[in-house]
Structures are given as structure tokens and as C-alpha cells.
Design a protein around this motif. Structure first.
Motif, PDB file in Angstrom:
ATOM      1  N   GLY A 720       0.917  -1.155   0.141  1.00 41.35           N
ATOM      2  CA  GLY A 720      -0.173  -0.077  -0.118  1.00 41.35           C
ATOM      3  C   GLY A 720       0.862   1.186   0.129  1.00 41.35           C
ATOM      4  N   ALA A 721       1.993   1.085   0.724  1.00 44.12           N
ATOM      5  CA  ALA A 721       2.846   2.211   0.762  1.00 44.12           C
ATOM      6  C   ALA A 721       3.612   2.724  -0.486  1.00 44.12           C
ATOM      7  CB  ALA A 721       4.145   2.115   1.640  1.00 44.12           C
ATOM      8  N   VAL A 722       4.057   1.352  -1.232  1.00 45.44           N
ATOM      9  CA  VAL A 722       4.385   1.738  -2.699  1.00 45.44           C
ATOM     10  C   VAL A 722       3.305   2.232  -3.576  1.00 45.44           C
ATOM     11  CG1 VAL A 722       4.970   0.486  -4.705  1.00 45.44           C
ATOM     12  CG2 VAL A 722       6.128  -0.215  -2.479  1.00 45.44           C
ATOM     13  N   LEU A 723       2.160   1.940  -3.529  1.00 43.30           N
ATOM     14  CA  LEU A 723       1.179   2.500  -4.219  1.00 43.30           C
ATOM     15  C   LEU A 723       0.794   4.118  -4.172  1.00 43.30           C
ATOM     16  CD1 LEU A 723      -1.440  -0.638  -4.106  1.00 43.30           C
ATOM     17  CD2 LEU A 723      -0.021   0.260  -6.150  1.00 43.30           C
ATOM     18  N   THR A 724       0.821   4.066  -2.823  1.00 47.31           N
ATOM     19  CA  THR A 724       0.554   5.737  -2.434  1.00 47.31           C
ATOM     20  C   THR A 724       1.532   6.635  -2.659  1.00 47.31           C
ATOM     21  OG1 THR A 724       0.992   5.475  -0.149  1.00 47.31           O
ATOM     22  CG2 THR A 724      -1.291   5.021  -0.726  1.00 47.31           C
ATOM     23  N   ALA A 725       2.842   6.101  -2.691  1.00 44.93           N
ATOM     24  CA  ALA A 725       3.982   6.970  -3.135  1.00 44.93           C
ATOM     25  C   ALA A 725       4.106   7.180  -4.445  1.00 44.93           C
ATOM     26  CB  ALA A 725       5.360   6.359  -2.463  1.00 44.93           C
ATOM     27  N   HIS A 726       3.233   6.379  -5.561  1.00 49.26           N
ATOM     28  CA  HIS A 726       3.604   6.503  -6.813  1.00 49.26           C
ATOM     29  C   HIS A 726       3.258   8.162  -7.695  1.00 49.26           C
ATOM     30  CE1 HIS A 726       3.709   5.435 -10.992  1.00 49.26           C
ATOM     31  NE2 HIS A 726       4.144   4.239 -11.049  1.00 49.26           N
ATOM     32  N   ARG A 727       4.191   8.386  -8.272  1.00 48.39           N
ATOM     33  CA  ARG A 727       3.907   9.712  -8.814  1.00 48.39           C
ATOM     34  C   ARG A 727       2.640   9.827  -9.815  1.00 48.39           C
ATOM     35  NH1 ARG A 727       6.159  10.448 -13.982  1.00 48.39           N
ATOM     36  NH2 ARG A 727       7.600   8.683 -14.522  1.00 48.39           N
ATOM     37  N   ASN A 728       2.089   9.132 -10.431  1.00 45.55           N
ATOM     38  CA  ASN A 728       1.022   9.124 -11.098  1.00 45.55           C
ATOM     39  C   ASN A 728      -0.202   8.740 -10.628  1.00 45.55           C
ATOM     40  OD1 ASN A 728       2.691   9.641 -13.405  1.00 45.55           O
ATOM     41  ND2 ASN A 728       3.174   7.450 -13.992  1.00 45.55           N
ATOM     42  N   ILE A 729      -0.425   8.741  -9.310  1.00 45.13           N
ATOM     43  CA  ILE A 729      -1.672   8.392  -8.912  1.00 45.13           C
ATOM     44  C   ILE A 729      -2.432   9.798  -8.637  1.00 45.13           C
ATOM     45  CG2 ILE A 729      -1.078   6.444  -7.671  1.00 45.13           C
ATOM     46  CD1 ILE A 729      -1.286   7.925  -5.058  1.00 45.13           C
ATOM     47  N   ALA A 730      -3.649   9.911  -8.905  1.00 46.57           N
ATOM     48  CA  ALA A 730      -4.449  11.232  -8.922  1.00 46.57           C
ATOM     49  C   ALA A 730      -5.221  11.198  -7.529  1.00 46.57           C
ATOM     50  CB  ALA A 730      -5.218  11.326 -10.018  1.00 46.57           C
ATOM     51  N   GLY A 731      -5.234  10.060  -6.574  1.00 47.74           N
ATOM     52  CA  GLY A 731      -5.903  10.226  -5.445  1.00 47.74           C
ATOM     53  C   GLY A 731      -6.038   8.958  -4.631  1.00 47.74           C
ATOM     54  N   VAL A 732      -6.174   8.996  -3.303  1.00 47.46           N
ATOM     55  CA  VAL A 732      -6.407   7.717  -2.574  1.00 47.46           C
ATOM     56  C   VAL A 732      -7.505   8.004  -1.692  1.00 47.46           C
ATOM     57  CG1 VAL A 732      -5.058   6.533  -0.655  1.00 47.46           C
ATOM     58  CG2 VAL A 732      -4.007   7.786  -2.297  1.00 47.46           C
ATOM     59  N   VAL A 733      -8.152   6.549  -1.770  1.00 51.90           N
ATOM     60  CA  VAL A 733      -9.515   6.597  -0.972  1.00 51.90           C
ATOM     61  C   VAL A 733      -9.179   5.330  -0.053  1.00 51.90           C
ATOM     62  CG1 VAL A 733     -10.702   5.274  -2.796  1.00 51.90           C
ATOM     63  CG2 VAL A 733     -11.848   5.955  -0.752  1.00 51.90           C
ATOM     64  N   PHE A 734      -9.240   5.662   1.246  1.00 52.42           N
ATOM     65  CA  PHE A 734      -8.583   4.708   2.206  1.00 52.42           C
ATOM     66  C   PHE A 734      -9.750   4.592   3.550  1.00 52.42           C
ATOM     67  CE2 PHE A 734      -6.629   4.407   6.588  1.00 52.42           C
ATOM     68  CZ  PHE A 734      -6.010   3.247   6.689  1.00 52.42           C
ATOM     69  N   THR A 735      -9.977   3.156   3.720  1.00 50.28           N
ATOM     70  CA  THR A 735     -10.475   2.914   5.045  1.00 50.28           C
ATOM     71  C   THR A 735      -9.725   2.133   6.023  1.00 50.28           C
ATOM     72  OG1 THR A 735     -12.761   3.138   4.214  1.00 50.28           O
ATOM     73  CG2 THR A 735     -12.827   1.796   6.078  1.00 50.28           C
ATOM     74  N   GLY A 736      -9.509   2.571   7.218  1.00 48.96           N
ATOM     75  CA  GLY A 736      -8.745   1.776   8.211  1.00 48.96           C
ATOM     76  C   GLY A 736      -8.320   2.411   9.358  1.00 48.96           C
ATOM     77  N   SER A 737      -7.423   2.033   9.939  1.00 49.87           N
ATOM     78  CA  SER A 737      -6.798   2.898  11.254  1.00 49.87           C
ATOM     79  C   SER A 737      -6.467   4.305  10.892  1.00 49.87           C
ATOM     80  CB  SER A 737      -5.542   2.373  11.766  1.00 49.87           C
ATOM     81  OG  SER A 737      -4.401   2.348  10.873  1.00 49.87           O
ATOM     82  N   THR A 738      -6.306   5.146  11.995  1.00 47.26           N
ATOM     83  CA  THR A 738      -6.058   6.747  11.897  1.00 47.26           C
ATOM     84  C   THR A 738      -4.493   6.573  11.822  1.00 47.26           C
ATOM     85  OG1 THR A 738      -7.786   7.186  13.433  1.00 47.26           O
ATOM     86  CG2 THR A 738      -6.118   8.813  13.213  1.00 47.26           C
ATOM     87  N   GLU A 739      -3.850   5.736  12.318  1.00 43.67           N
ATOM     88  CA  GLU A 739      -2.367   5.726  12.167  1.00 43.67           C
ATOM     89  C   GLU A 739      -2.017   5.632  10.593  1.00 43.67           C
ATOM     90  OE1 GLU A 739      -3.352   5.190  16.124  1.00 43.67           O
ATOM     91  OE2 GLU A 739      -3.964   3.996  14.312  1.00 43.67           O
ATOM     92  N   VAL A 740      -2.648   4.741   9.977  1.00 41.89           N
ATOM     93  CA  VAL A 740      -2.220   4.547   8.623  1.00 41.89           C
ATOM     94  C   VAL A 740      -2.601   5.529   7.844  1.00 41.89           C
ATOM     95  CG1 VAL A 740      -2.735   3.050   6.535  1.00 41.89           C
ATOM     96  CG2 VAL A 740      -2.189   1.977   8.782  1.00 41.89           C
ATOM     97  N   ALA A 741      -3.972   6.051   8.071  1.00 39.64           N
ATOM     98  CA  ALA A 741      -4.234   7.326   7.175  1.00 39.64           C
ATOM     99  C   ALA A 741      -3.236   8.535   7.508  1.00 39.64           C
ATOM    100  CB  ALA A 741      -5.766   7.680   7.619  1.00 39.64           C
ATOM    101  N   ARG A 742      -2.770   8.660   8.538  1.00 43.60           N
ATOM    102  CA  ARG A 742      -1.886   9.822   8.678  1.00 43.60           C
ATOM    103  C   ARG A 742      -0.559   9.491   7.872  1.00 43.60           C
ATOM    104  NH1 ARG A 742      -2.734   9.394  14.782  1.00 43.60           N
ATOM    105  NH2 ARG A 742      -3.678  11.190  15.401  1.00 43.60           N
ATOM    106  N   ALA A 743      -0.257   8.137   8.038  1.00 41.97           N
ATOM    107  CA  ALA A 743       1.142   7.849   7.216  1.00 41.97           C
ATOM    108  C   ALA A 743       1.008   8.080   5.641  1.00 41.97           C
ATOM    109  CB  ALA A 743       1.251   6.517   7.176  1.00 41.97           C
ATOM    110  N   ILE A 744      -0.673   7.755   5.197  1.00 43.24           N
ATOM    111  CA  ILE A 744      -0.657   8.266   3.654  1.00 43.24           C
ATOM    112  C   ILE A 744      -0.601   9.424   3.465  1.00 43.24           C
ATOM    113  CG2 ILE A 744      -2.515   7.897   2.185  1.00 43.24           C
ATOM    114  CD1 ILE A 744      -3.278   5.242   3.170  1.00 43.24           C
ATOM    115  N   ASN A 745      -1.293  10.425   4.268  1.00 44.25           N
ATOM    116  CA  ASN A 745      -1.294  11.794   4.209  1.00 44.25           C
ATOM    117  C   ASN A 745       0.185  12.385   4.252  1.00 44.25           C
ATOM    118  OD1 ASN A 745      -3.011  14.239   4.151  1.00 44.25           O
ATOM    119  ND2 ASN A 745      -2.366  14.624   6.119  1.00 44.25           N
ATOM    120  N   ARG A 746       0.922  11.883   5.120  1.00 48.68           N
ATOM    121  CA  ARG A 746       2.291  12.567   4.851  1.00 48.68           C
ATOM    122  C   ARG A 746       2.991  11.978   3.751  1.00 48.68           C
ATOM    123  NH1 ARG A 746       2.275  11.180  10.668  1.00 48.68           N
ATOM    124  NH2 ARG A 746       2.985   8.959  10.329  1.00 48.68           N
ATOM    125  N   THR A 747       2.642  10.850   2.967  1.00 55.00           N
ATOM    126  CA  THR A 747       3.382  10.249   1.723  1.00 55.00           C
ATOM    127  C   THR A 747       2.924  11.317   0.742  1.00 55.00           C
ATOM    128  OG1 THR A 747       3.462   7.977   2.623  1.00 55.00           O
ATOM    129  CG2 THR A 747       3.489   8.469   0.277  1.00 55.00           C
TER     130      THR A 747
END
Length: 1002
Positions: A720-747
Motif C-alpha cells: 500500500g505504501a508503494v502505491l500511495t507513493a507513486h507519482r502518477n496517482i491522482a487520489g487515494v481512498v482509504f478506510t482503516g486505522s487513523t495511524e495508517v491514514a496519517r502515514a498516507i497523508n504524509r506520503t
């Protein structure tokens, strides 16, 4: 050996028109018969309307109460809520707020002296006096104003409580069976009683034992006082099966038969010893088959031979009533018994309608038009009369026309009786006794404490006080007598008019926008058996699925980017059609996905079916929303000679990361929303549930979603971290823990290039507040459901319960007792309530929290669980809400007591958690509810109900703060977040002028 009939079965919700086509031709009687019916009914109606004004000594009944406080008025509704809750409120502060809240909603002051009925006048005086204190107003000489200022809150409280007790005394024969027997001593013209021991259904084993003891004691007391009359002149008792067992439900069939049948037999044997009428009361439609199974097993015992007092109630508003009569007659024949049958029109009609809609059934188990219920009642009455003397009919009604029709159908044979509810129908039955002294009638008499009777009283008022009811219309002298003599068949006329035009079938609840997802009624044996058979026939492929490598994850994003252009240009109608086809395929293959959800997700049958339906709803809802939002441009205003249009377009590649707790519904909800908005999607399911996601993707491809537009990537969080870090993505939709959501947001924030959206829904320390006005049984039901269903593994699950300390002991005891009755085990067993947690890692975290709470908090309940990934429900009482510092994702409930004056501290404690996902409120005080709603920032608030199971398009789901970003899934704003907006402005006058403007008329 007797020829025992098979278990009862009949179509659960047959077509109304087919029933009407059968009943209408048989409903017409000869002209002389119809004339006699009119004469009899008219005489009874006139007796009802004749008021006894002598010296103002009329006590009054429900007709008088409904005349004075109609349920269509604010006063009537406020009175109903006061009656339901006030006497169970122990503390003065809450009682005062409750009284002020309700009496402030209507004009009780001007009801004080309008009625000559003592009951109404006394109640109205007390309520009006209380209202003057709350809303002080001066009389010309100022006396009332000065009086109420001196009286103050204690007098208001006393006066209002007394008004409620006055009502209770009239509708309940006695608070104890001894009091009821004293008040019900035989008098001229009426000596038959059936005593109903009031109370809600049992939630705990202790409740069930208490109700059993109450029934047993009452039977002995009634029997000793019954005298020497033979049946049917002897008194009787009504028992409610749901009061004798804490899990009286279809899925607990084996347990109910094992545990309840011996208890019912015991009570029946006691009743037989005194030769009493022993009636098993009616239950809701989903419990009908179970009730009849219990009754059949009890009747089969030879110890009841030779006794004619056993009986049951049949509800004419249920479409299966006629079939039930046939079944009961077959039982009587098989055992060579005479049985009593109480025919009622039925209670809880609105609840039956709502339940069928919520469960997405093919139809309703009850009639949607009152005239059809009346028509069916007469048909059932005729059938029962034809079965005499093997069946002894007991016709419960306050409808003068129904009484007249039954009298005509009965002829001169006798061997039947009428029944009325204590406190209602006095005038009708007094006249009936004068005109037909040979006709017997029985009074159905509630017995119980005032605190217990109130919910019952409200239900009776609702039944008899609705504008369409005979009691309400008979009390309204503006309604002409001929209107009350209209036959049910004349109101229906033709079969096609048998259904209510304003009550759609459950499938059409959201029409014309979309079709409701189809469910299964577990209380319908044939439907449940078919579902179980279909699920058992499916094989869940649980072979390991290899995790994707980082290179494969990156390749999926690249491929999705390449597929974006074609998919984004696909017409919105085509995209929507693919989603609707996916919904169709999901429903047609429902058993396969349920088997997968049970095998891989550890879900119970009920949870699996609910999740399947939610997935179907997501597909249809987003298809309907997408057609509207993406189906064309929106014209914008502007100056002449210029066109302005706004359109939504897909963003590009969306990464969808879904959780394991809803591996089908949330997975498909995320994916279908992104696809409908014109995006291509790379979907990464939770590492625990990849097989469900794989099957869902295969289904979407089959439904018409191109493989180039939808790609599946499996793996753990690192993928999941690889996918959210990819430069060609246009958005992320996520359901899960607050900690992982924060990590995605920082990425996402750290990447160069466009700023892309994160649509996140995380968890919460979800709270419920229950004050002293809440009904304990309702709180127990909703807390147990909210905290322990799905093994507590829902984002919306209840974690923290605040209970007003004045009622906390009773509520906690009931909640703990109800939790004790839950079955924990194999999710493929239909009787299981609580399945496993997702894996051993989750179990270890929960076990560690339980160990901590055992040391730091007060343990109220600890269930036992089998070996494996099972965690039993636990209930801990905290000294302070601050002891719970993080979301605990499992079946663990934390309880905090609060003082009524400290509600503000409760709200502050909820705010301090930082979460804002779901909140439950149990209170009858509207001002309290409104104040809480206004104060807290929470995504979903549920009042006087459970707080899980949000329905797509009905309760859009999502939170704020630490609980998510919004917009809400399953709501009208969700799809737009997946899109970009484009405005096109064209100077239409660029060629030299605005011809349309120049050519326009003045």
C-alpha cells in the motif's frame, strides 16, 4: 399414534391482490343480513357516542382521552411520550426537564375543563396546572400566576406523575394479581377476565425466570379465586413467549425448543390443574413460525389431554392468519383437543412495515391497508365459527361494525365470546350486554406496575387512537354513522386496490432512483433453509494468493494510467450500466459471496447477508448518482451572448485501500465510486481478505468494467505504501486505522507534483449516552447490538457507554445479562451471534487490553469463548472516560456513570477523544437530544436506536477529526470528491452580435 401435522409453513409475504381476489367475493352477505348488521352496528355506535353527563360523574375511557388529546395534535403526542417514560424516571432533575420538554410542546392549559369525564378532567387539570408553571400566565385577577409561582417544580412533578398514574389506573386492572382479582370481582353482565402480566420481552435469563415465576404465581392465585364455573366461563391468563426466553428468535430455534417448551408446558399444566383459559399471546411476524413450533410441541404432551383451556392469539393483519387457523385446527384434530383461539386485528403494524423495508423483503407480512385487515378479520372469524366446537373463538375488537358482523355470522349456536381491553369499549359492550344478554364477553386485563405498563399503554393508544381507527372515528361525532358502516370490501372494491398507494414495496423503497437490495427474512423457515442450502453448496477457494511485489504494484499504476483515457471518455450511462449489472450479478451469486465472507472474513450469516446487501446498494446508488452528476453539463448563469457550462471529469488513477472488516462492501464501495467518476482504479484489499476482493474484481470485469480500468494488487501495508507513493496517482481512498491514514497523508504531502485528495474514513472511540428517560430494554438491545455484533469489529461500533447514575445499576445489569445470552462460535452456524476476530494478532491485542482493564476497571461481565481467534464480550466500568485512550477494535464495552447535572462534562469527554465518527443518544427529552446534536462534531448520530449498520443513501457514513476527512460514503457528495470540475465559457456573440437577443420580442 396421532397424525401430527408438519411444522407450519406458509408464504411469508404473499401478494395482497391475490388475497383480496379470494376474500372479496366471499364477503358479501344477503340484503337481510346486511340490514341486520347495519341496525346492530348503528345501535352500538350510538351507545358509544352517548355521553353520561349526570353530575360530571363519568369516569371516561380511551374514547374520551382520544377525544380530548387526539394523537394528531401536539398535546396528544406529548402525552403519549410522557405516559411512556415519566414514571420510570427516578430523579427529580431529569423528571423536571422531561415534563418541561413535553408540556411545553402543546397547549395543555386550555384542556383543563372541557371534558365531563373524570379521568380526562383530572388528568387535564393536572397537566394544565403543570403547564402554567412551565409557561406562567396571569388570570384576570392574577391568582393563578401567583399560585404557580409558589407551587414550583416539586408540585409540577407531583401533579404530572399523578396524571400519569391516573391514566395507568384506568387502563391497568391492578399492579398485582391480587389487586386485579379484587377489582375484577364478578358483577352483573360480565364475569370473564383474561389477565395479562405486563412487561417487555426478556433480555436476560433473570428476566425470563422472573416472568416465569410471575406467571406461575398468577396462575395459582387466579385458580384459587376462580370459583366453580366450568370453562369457558372461568378466568384466564395470557403469556408472552418472548418474556419466557431471552433469545426468542428464529436463528436460536434449537435452543428455544430445548429450553422454552418445558417451561411453557409447566405453566400449561398449572393452568390445567385449575381449568383456566391459558392463552399464548401473539408475537411479531418473524416469530410466528417459531411460536407455532413451541405451541405444537407443548400441545403434544399427553399430560394436557382432556383440557379445553389451551389457546393462542392470531393476528388478522398478518397475511398468514388464515393458514394459522388451518394449522391450529389440524393440531386440535391430531391431539383430539378443543382449543381456544383469540382473534385480534394486531399490534405493531408500523414496526412490521419498517422491518420489511429494512430487510429488503419481497413484500410485507401484514396488510398495508386497514380495510384489508378488517376484511381478513371477518374472513378469519367466519372460518373460526365454522370450526366450532373444536375451536372456541374469542373475538377481540372494539369495532361496532365488526361485532355486528360476527353476531350475524355466528347464528344461534353460541360457543364463542367477544373480548375487549380493560379501559376501552365499555359503552359498546354495555349496550351489547343489554341487547344480547346471552352473549359472553371477556375483559383482557393488563396487570403490572405503573412503570412497566406505560410502554404498553402507549402502544394501545397508538393502535386505537390513529385517525383511521374505529375507536378514534367513533369518538368523533363529526364522522357520520353511515361512514362507520362502510364494509371493508366496499373500501377495497377490486383486488388491485388492496395495497396502500403511498407505501411502496420494500424493493421500491428508493424508486425511481434505484432498487433496494434484496434480503432474506430469517423468521421465514423456507427462505432461511433455502439460503443455508445455497451457501452450503458453495465452495470458498481459500488457496493462498501471492503478494504483489513493488515492481508489480508500480506496473499496475502504469497500466491503470494507460487505461484512464478510454474509461474517462466512456459515457456516464455506460459506466452506470456496468455498476448496475454488477449489482445484479452480486445478488444472483449471493450465496457464493456469503460463503466467502464466512470462510475468509469470519462473518456470521446475518452479517454476511447485510454486507452483501450493502455492496449491492453501493453499486446501484453510485450508478444513480453518477448518471445525474456525470451525465451532462450544468448550465451556469451569465451575460447575454455567452454560454457557461460546468462538468465533472475523472481525475486519473485512484488507489483504493480497503479494510478486512468489510472486505466486500467497503472494497466495492470505494472501487465503484472511483470508477463511476471516470477514474481508473488500482485496488489493494486488506492482506487478510484478498480472495473476496479477487472475486469482486472478476465480477466487475464481467459486468463491463474494462480490465484496463480496474487492477487488483494484493499485499500487506508495505505494498500500500508503494502505491500511495507513486507519482502518477491522482487520489487515494482509504478506510482503516487513523495511524495508517496519517502515514498516507504524509506520503502524499511529501510528493512533488499535483496535490491529490485523500478520502479517508477511520475509526473512533464511539460513545452512547443513555439518560433516565430511556427504556432499559431498548437500551440493552441497542447496546448489545452496537458493541458486540460483528465481534465489535465495525468502525461504527459502540466503545464507550455513558449511563445516568440514577438508572445505571439496572441498565448495566440488563446489558450484561443480555450479553451473557449471546452465542459465540462458528460463524457458519446460523445460531451464532458473535464470530471470531480477524486473526491471532488482533486477539492478542484485545486480550492485552482485557488484562489491563481487569486490573484498572470494574468488571461487570466476561463471557467465555472457544479456542481459536475468539474474544468473548466483556463489559468494564471506568472511573473516568479518560482511561480509554484509543480505539479498541473488538467486543469490549466500557461504561461510565454520569450525574444528570454533569452532561456537559460527558460531552467534553467525548470531544477530548478527538474522534467524531458515531454517537448514540437514548433519551425521551427532545431538548436534551437537540442540545447534544448541536454541541458535538460527530459524523453520524443515532437517537433511540442502535448505532451500526448505516444504509447506503439513507445514512451516509463517515466522520471528522481523527475519524476521517469526508465526504461521506454512500452520500450525495461522495462522487464529486473523486472528480475534477471543468468550466467552459463560450462567447456565442463572437461572430458579430447576439442574434437571439436582437430578434427577441419586447
Amino acid at each position: 399414534m396421532p397424525n401430527i401435522p408438519p411444522p407450519f409453513t406458509a408464504p411469508y409475504a404473499p401478494d395482497d391482490a391475490e388475497i383480496a381476489a379470494r376474500l372479496l367475493p366471499a364477503s358479501h352477505l344477503s340484503p337481510p343480513q346486511e340490514a341486520r348488521i347495519d341496525r346492530t352496528a348503528t345501535r352500538l355506535i350510538e351507545a358509544i357516542r352517548k355521553r353520561d353527563d349526570r353530575l360530571g360523574q363519568s369516569l371516561g375511557g380511551v374514547e374520551d382521552m382520544l377525544r380530548e388529546f387526539a394523537l394528531s395534535t401536539k398535546e396528544g403526542l406529548a402525552l403519549m411520550v410522557l405516559a411512556e417514560a415519566l414514571l420510570r424516571v427516578p430523579d427529580a432533575r431529569t423528571a423536571d426537564r422531561f415534563i418541561e420538554d413535553k408540556l411545553g410542546e402543546g397547549d395543555f392549559i386550555h384542556h383543563e375543563t372541557r371534558s365531563t369525564a373524570f379521568l380526562v378532567n383530572a388528568s387535564a387539570w393536572a397537566l394544565g396546572l403543570s403547564a402554567r408553571v412551565i409557561q406562567p400566565g396571569e388570570t384576570p385577577d392574577g391568582t393563578i400566576g401567583r399560585l404557580v409561582k409558589r407551587l414550583g417544580a416539586p408540585a409540577v412533578r407531583t401533579a404530572t406523575r399523578q396524571a400519569m398514574r391516573l391514566m395507568g389506573n384506568h387502563f391497568v386492572l391492578g399492579e398485582t394479581i391480587e389487586q386485579a382479582l379484587e377489582r375484577g370481582r364478578p358483577r352483573s353482565g360480565q364475569s370473564r377476565y383474561s389477565f395479562d402480566m405486563l412487561g417487555e420481552g426478556a433480555r436476560t435469563a433473570a428476566d425470563a425466570a422472573r416472568y416465569f415465576d410471575a406467571y406461575a404465581s398468577a396462575i395459582e392465585t387466579i385458580g384459587k379465586a376462580a370459583g366453580s364455573h366450568p370453562l369457558p366461563d372461568r378466568p384466564g391468563i395470557s403469556v408472552k413467549l418472548s418474556a419466557l426466553h431471552p433469545r426468542f428468535e428464529a436463528i436460536s430455534h434449537a435452543r428455544v425448543m430445548r429450553e422454552l417448551v418445558p417451561q411453557l408446558l409447566d405453566l400449561a399444566q398449572r393452568a390445567k390443574a385449575h381449568d383456566l383459559n391459558f392463552t399464548v399471546d401473539a408475537e411479531e411476524a418473524d416469530r410466528l413460525e417459531l411460536s407455532l413450533d413451541v405451541i405444537a410441541a407443548t400441545l403434544a404432551d399427553s399430560s394436557l389431554s382432556g383440557w379445553d383451556g389451551f389457546g393462542l392469539a392470531i393476528q388478522a393483519y398478518q397475511k398468514r392468519a388464515s393458514a394459522v387457523i388451518d394449522h391450529v385446527d389440524a393440531l386440535a384434530r391430531a391431539h383430539d383437543r378443543k382449543l381456544m383461539v383469540r382473534l385480534v386485528k394486531g399490534a405493531y403494524w408500523d414496526t412490521e412495515i419498517k422491518r420489511a423495508q429494512e430487510r429488503g423483503l419481497d413484500g410485507y407480512p401484514v396488510f398495508t391497508r386497514k380495510a384489508m385487515t378488517d376484511l381478513n378479520y371477518v374472513a378469519c372469524a367466519a372460518k373460526l365459527l365454522a370450526l366450532r366446537p373444536r375451536i372456541f373463538p374469542q373475538f377481540a375488537t372494539h369495532n361496532a361494525l365488526t361485532v355486528a358482523i360476527v353476531l350475524e355470522l355466528a347464528g344461534d349456536i353460541g360457543c364463542f365470546e367477544f373480548q375487549r381491553l380493560h379501559g376501552m369499549g365499555e359503552a359498546l359492550y354495555e349496550q351489547l350486554a343489554k341487547d344480547h344478554p346471552d352473549i359472553a364477553y371477556r375483559t383482557y386485563a393488563p396487570v403490572g406496575s405503573h412503570r412497566d405498563l406505560l410502554a404498553y399503554l402507549v402502544r394501545r393508544l397508538l393502535e386505537n387512537g390513529a385517525n383511521s381507527s374505529f375507536v378514534a372515528q367513533a369518538a368523533d361525532e363529526r364522522v357520520p354513522v353511515p361512514a362507520l358502516l362502510q364494509r371493508p370490501a366496499d373500501a377495497i372494491v377490486r383486488p388491485q386496490a388492496a395495497t396502500h398507494p403511498k407505501i411502496p414495496l420494500p424493493a421500491d423503497l428508493f424508486a425511481p432512483e434505484r432498487r433496494n437490495s434484496r434480503g432474506v427474512e430469517f423468521g421465514a423457515r423456507a427462505a432461511l433453509d433455502q439460503l443455508l442450502t445455497d451457501v452450503k453448496a458453495e465452495t470458498a477457494d481459500l488457496k493462498p494468493i501471492a503478494d504483489a511485489t513493488p515492481d508489480q504494484a508500480n506496473a499496475a499504476v502504469t497500466a491503470a494510467r494507460a487505461g484512464f483515457a478510454a474509461w474517462s471518455r466512456t459515457p456516464a450511462g455506460t459506466r452506470a450500466a456496468a455498476l448496475e449489472q454488477a449489482a445484479h450479478l452480486l445478488e444472483s451469486r449471493g450465496a457464493h459471496f456469503i460463503a466467502l465472507l464466512q470462510a475468509e472474513g469470519g462473518k456470521t450469516l446475518d452479517d454476511s447477508l447485510s454486507e452483501l446487501r450493502e455492496a449491492v446498494d453501493f453499486c446501484r446508488y453510485y450508478a444513480a448518482q453518477g448518471r445525474r452528476l456525470f451525465g451532462g453539463e450544468t448550465a451556469m448563469p451569465g451575460p447575454t451572448g455567452e454560454s457557461n457550462a460546468l462538468a465533472l471529469r475523472g481525475r486519473g488513477v485512484f488507489v483504493a485501500i480497503s479494510p478486512w472488516n468489510f472486505p466486500l462492501a467497503i472494497f466495492l464501495g470505494q472501487v465503484t465510486a472511483a470508477l463511476m467518476a471516470g477514474n481508473s482504479v488500482v485496488a489493494k484489499p486488506a492482506e487478510q481478505t484478498p480472495r473476496i476482493a479477487r472475486e469482486a474484481v472478476v465480477l466487475l470485469h464481467e459486468a463491463g468494467i474494462p480490465a484496463s480500468a480496474l487492477h487488483l494488487v494484493t499485499g500487506d501495508g508495505s505494498i500500500g505504501a508503494v502505491l500511495t507513493a507513486h507519482r502518477n496517482i491522482a487520489g487515494v481512498v482509504f478506510t482503516g486505522s487513523t495511524e495508517v491514514a496519517r502515514a498516507i497523508n504524509r506520503t502524499l504531502a511529501a510528493k512533488d507534483g499535483p496535490i491529490v485528495p485523500l478520502i479517508a474514513e477511520t475509526g473512533g472511540i464511539n460513545a452512547m449516552i443513555a439518560d433516565a428517560t430511556a427504556l432499559p430494554e431498548q437500551v440493552a438491545d441497542d447496546v448489545v447490538t452496537s458493541a458486540f455484533r460483528s465481534a465489535g469489529q465495525r468502525c461504527s461500533a459502540l466503545r464507550l457507554l455513558f449511563v445516568q447514575e440514577d438508572v445505571a445499576d439496572r441498565m448495566i445489569e440488563m446489558i450484561a445479562g443480555a450479553a451473557r445470552e449471546l452465542k459465540i462460535g462458528d460463524p457458519s452456524d446460523v445460531a451464532t451471534h458473535v464470530g471470531p476476530v480477524i486473526d491471532m494478532e488482533a486477539k492478542q491485542r484485545l486480550d492485552a487490553h482485557i488484562a489491563r482493564m481487569t486490573a484498572e476497571a470494574k468488571l461487570h461481565f466476561a463471557g467465555t469463548a472457544p479456542e481459536g481467534c475468539f474474544v468473548a464480550p466483556h463489559i468494564f466500568e471506568l472511573k473516568d472516560a479518560g482511561q480509554l485512550t484509543e480505539e479498541v477494535f473488538g467486543p469490549i464495552l466500557h461504561v461510565v456513570r454520569y450525574r444528570a447535572e454533569n452532561l456537559e462534562r460527558v460531552l467534553t469527554a467525548i470531544e477530548r477523544t478527538g474522534y467524531g465518527l458515531t454517537l448514540g443518544i437514548h433519551s425521551r427529552i427532545d431538548d436534551t437530544v437537540e442540545a447534544i446534536i448541536d454541541r458535538v462534531q460527530v459524523g453520524n448520530i443515532y437517537v433511540n436506536r442502535n448505532m451500526i449498520g448505516a444504509v447506503v443513501g439513507v445514512q451516509p457514513f463517515g466522520g471528522n477529526g481523527l475519524s476521517g476527512t469526508g465526504p461521506k460514503a454512500g452520500g450525495p457528495h461522495y462522487l464529486s470528491r473523486f472528480a475534477t470540475e471543468q468550466t467552459v465559457t463560450i462567447n456565442t456573440a463572437a461572430a458579430g452580435g447576439n442574434a437571439a437577443l436582437l430578434a427577441g420580442d419586447e
